[in-house]
Design a protein around this motif. Structure first.
Motif, PDB file in Angstrom:
ATOM      1  N   SER A   1      34.581  47.272  35.952  1.00 52.40           N
ATOM      2  CA  SER A   1      33.135  47.117  35.585  1.00 52.40           C
ATOM      3  C   SER A   1      33.005  45.623  35.007  1.00 52.40           C
ATOM      4  O   SER A   1      33.881  44.921  34.780  1.00 52.40           O
ATOM      5  CB  SER A   1      32.944  48.077  34.297  1.00 52.40           C
TER       6      SER A   1
ATOM      7  N   THR B   1      23.903  45.588  36.623  1.00 50.08           N
ATOM      8  CA  THR B   1      25.271  46.057  37.101  1.00 50.08           C
ATOM      9  C   THR B   1      26.022  46.036  35.822  1.00 50.08           C
ATOM     10  O   THR B   1      27.180  46.835  35.846  1.00 50.08           O
ATOM     11  CB  THR B   1      25.854  45.269  38.006  1.00 50.08           C
TER      12      THR B   1
ATOM     13  N   PHE C   1      28.433  49.138  34.484  1.00 54.86           N
ATOM     14  CA  PHE C   1      28.486  50.268  35.339  1.00 54.86           C
ATOM     15  C   PHE C   1      29.958  50.139  35.864  1.00 54.86           C
ATOM     16  O   PHE C   1      30.271  49.399  36.379  1.00 54.86           O
ATOM     17  CB  PHE C   1      27.518  50.182  36.662  1.00 54.86           C
TER      18      PHE C   1
ATOM     19  N   PHE D   1      32.636  50.848  38.749  1.00 55.47           N
ATOM     20  CA  PHE D   1      32.670  51.054  40.172  1.00 55.47           C
ATOM     21  C   PHE D   1      34.116  51.640  40.368  1.00 55.47           C
ATOM     22  O   PHE D   1      34.974  51.074  40.011  1.00 55.47           O
ATOM     23  CB  PHE D   1      32.468  49.580  40.721  1.00 55.47           C
TER      24      PHE D   1
ATOM     25  N   VAL E   1      26.495  55.292  42.665  1.00 53.28           N
ATOM     26  CA  VAL E   1      25.951  54.000  43.035  1.00 53.28           C
ATOM     27  C   VAL E   1      24.773  54.332  43.333  1.00 53.28           C
ATOM     28  O   VAL E   1      23.594  53.586  43.011  1.00 53.28           O
ATOM     29  CB  VAL E   1      26.973  53.430  44.061  1.00 53.28           C
TER      30      VAL E   1
ATOM     31  N   LEU F   1      22.239  53.497  40.252  1.00 61.07           N
ATOM     32  CA  LEU F   1      22.324  52.041  40.125  1.00 61.07           C
ATOM     33  C   LEU F   1      21.155  51.457  41.268  1.00 61.07           C
ATOM     34  O   LEU F   1      20.544  50.685  40.841  1.00 61.07           O
ATOM     35  CB  LEU F   1      23.646  51.250  40.507  1.00 61.07           C
TER      36      LEU F   1
ATOM     37  N   VAL G   1      18.086  48.623  41.051  1.00 58.25           N
ATOM     38  CA  VAL G   1      18.042  47.429  42.111  1.00 58.25           C
ATOM     39  C   VAL G   1      16.830  47.271  42.955  1.00 58.25           C
ATOM     40  O   VAL G   1      16.056  46.372  43.116  1.00 58.25           O
ATOM     41  CB  VAL G   1      19.368  47.380  42.998  1.00 58.25           C
TER      42      VAL G   1
ATOM     43  N   THR H   1      29.260  44.707  45.679  1.00 61.92           N
ATOM     44  CA  THR H   1      29.196  45.097  44.220  1.00 61.92           C
ATOM     45  C   THR H   1      30.549  44.421  43.494  1.00 61.92           C
ATOM     46  O   THR H   1      30.508  44.223  42.686  1.00 61.92           O
ATOM     47  CB  THR H   1      29.105  46.416  44.186  1.00 61.92           C
TER      48      THR H   1
END
Length: 326
Positions: free
Chosen positions: A88, A114, A117, A119, A138, A142, A146, A186
């Protein structure tokens, strides 16, 4: 095309770290740097990222922004094929003298979305990330934020159709993001950590790099060439340097390929598109990564990443400095 270039390069969607890929080794003594972390193992990197954009290659006019953050990386699983990890972007702080720049505002807004978050991703057995594994999270947690951010920015430019139109491909790239493409979009600031993990290098000779990667602008492939070598070594640690860039021939071939697909366009559209594409003939990404890691292998203790992106008469230099905090 230029507003789109500025947006894409600032948020990092066109900037990627090409992993060594297919290499040709020279004969002689080699040094191995194994990568085999245990499940549950965690590392924290402190990162400083600076980006300088020159709007005109013949001009000294530049703009610079600086970002600091911490990146925790945890190994959540492993098998014979590779590792499961989680990372993250935390404690993000951004400064820039041109805070009113719309591309800068969009980039910082997306960075904020982000922050924190998690990943989750799959890697090869050498640690190279290859796919996001929590794509559902995601997509549900997320990407709606976005898209809302991009829609707000696009709506802001209703009186500037050209600027609004350049943002549509950014939104589309997120909408079409696969698990593999998600790594490049990402995890762009995580990838340098794994640029030298789990490799074996000749002690006194460079290892040649020659590989192909897709070029989203044209639908063709770009040829990446370069080398990786040991630049310093002692009983405790070694410093490795990776340098690479695109071949000019593959850039020209990509543009020629795309131009050949425009036979059905009307004359005005073809002239406009041809002019835009010709402006990309200087397209290049030149990357140098210098990393220090223990002789026993494992996690790099520091990485210095220097990348120059050139396209459409603009150049952008990005420097990332990683230091292992624990």
């Amino acid at each position: 095309m230029q507003p789109l270039l500025r947006v894409l390069t600032i948020i990092g969607m066109t900037i990627c770290v090409a992993t060594p890929g297919v290499m040709s080794a020279t004969a002689g003594e080699t040094v191995s740097f194994p990568f085999d972390p245990a499940t549950g193992e965690s590392r924290l990197y402190d990162v400083v990222k600076t980006r300088e954009t020159r709007r005109n290659l013949q001009s000294d006019q530049t703009s610079t922004n600086r970002l600091t953050m911490s990146i925790p990386i945890t190994v959540t699983g492993k098998d014979d094929q590779g590792f499961e990890m989680r990372a993250s972007y935390n404690d993000i702080a951004i400064t820039a003298p041109d805070a009113d720049d719309p591309a800068y505002r969009l980039a910082t807004g997306l960075a904020r979305l982000t922050e924190g978050f998690g990943f989750e991703f799959r890697t090869t057995d050498t640690g190279v990330p290859v796919a996001l594994t929590n794509m559902e999270a995601v997509k549900t947690d997320l990407l709606p934020r976005v898209f809302a951010k991009l829609d707000d920015v696009i709506a802001h430019y209703t009186d500037n159709p050209r600027m609004a139109a350049t943002l549509d491909p950014v939104r589309q790239a997120f909408a079409n993001m696969s698990a593999g493409a998600g790594v490049q979009i990402t995890l762009r600031d995580v990838l340098p950590v794994f640029s030298v993990t789990g490799i074996e290098l000749p002690l006194n000779e460079p290892l040649a790099i020659h590989r192909e990667i897709p070029w989203e602008l044209t639908g063709s492939n770009l040829v990446v060439t370069g080398e990786m070598k040991i630049t310093a070594i002692n009983e405790d640690q070694a410093t490795l340097t990776l340098s690479q860039s695109y071949t000019r021939e593959s850039v020209r071939n990509g543009i020629a390929f795309l131009l050949s697909q425009m036979a059905g366009m009307d004359k005005a559209s073809m002239e406009r598109t041809t002019k835009q594409l010709r402006a990309w003939e200087d397209y290049d990404i030149q990357t140098t990564i210098t990393a220090t890691l223990p002789r026993s292998g494992g996690w790099p203790t520091q990485i210095d990443h220097h990348q120059t992106f050139i396209a459409a008469g603009q150049t952008q230099t990005t420097r990332l400095s990683y230091r292992l905090a624990n």
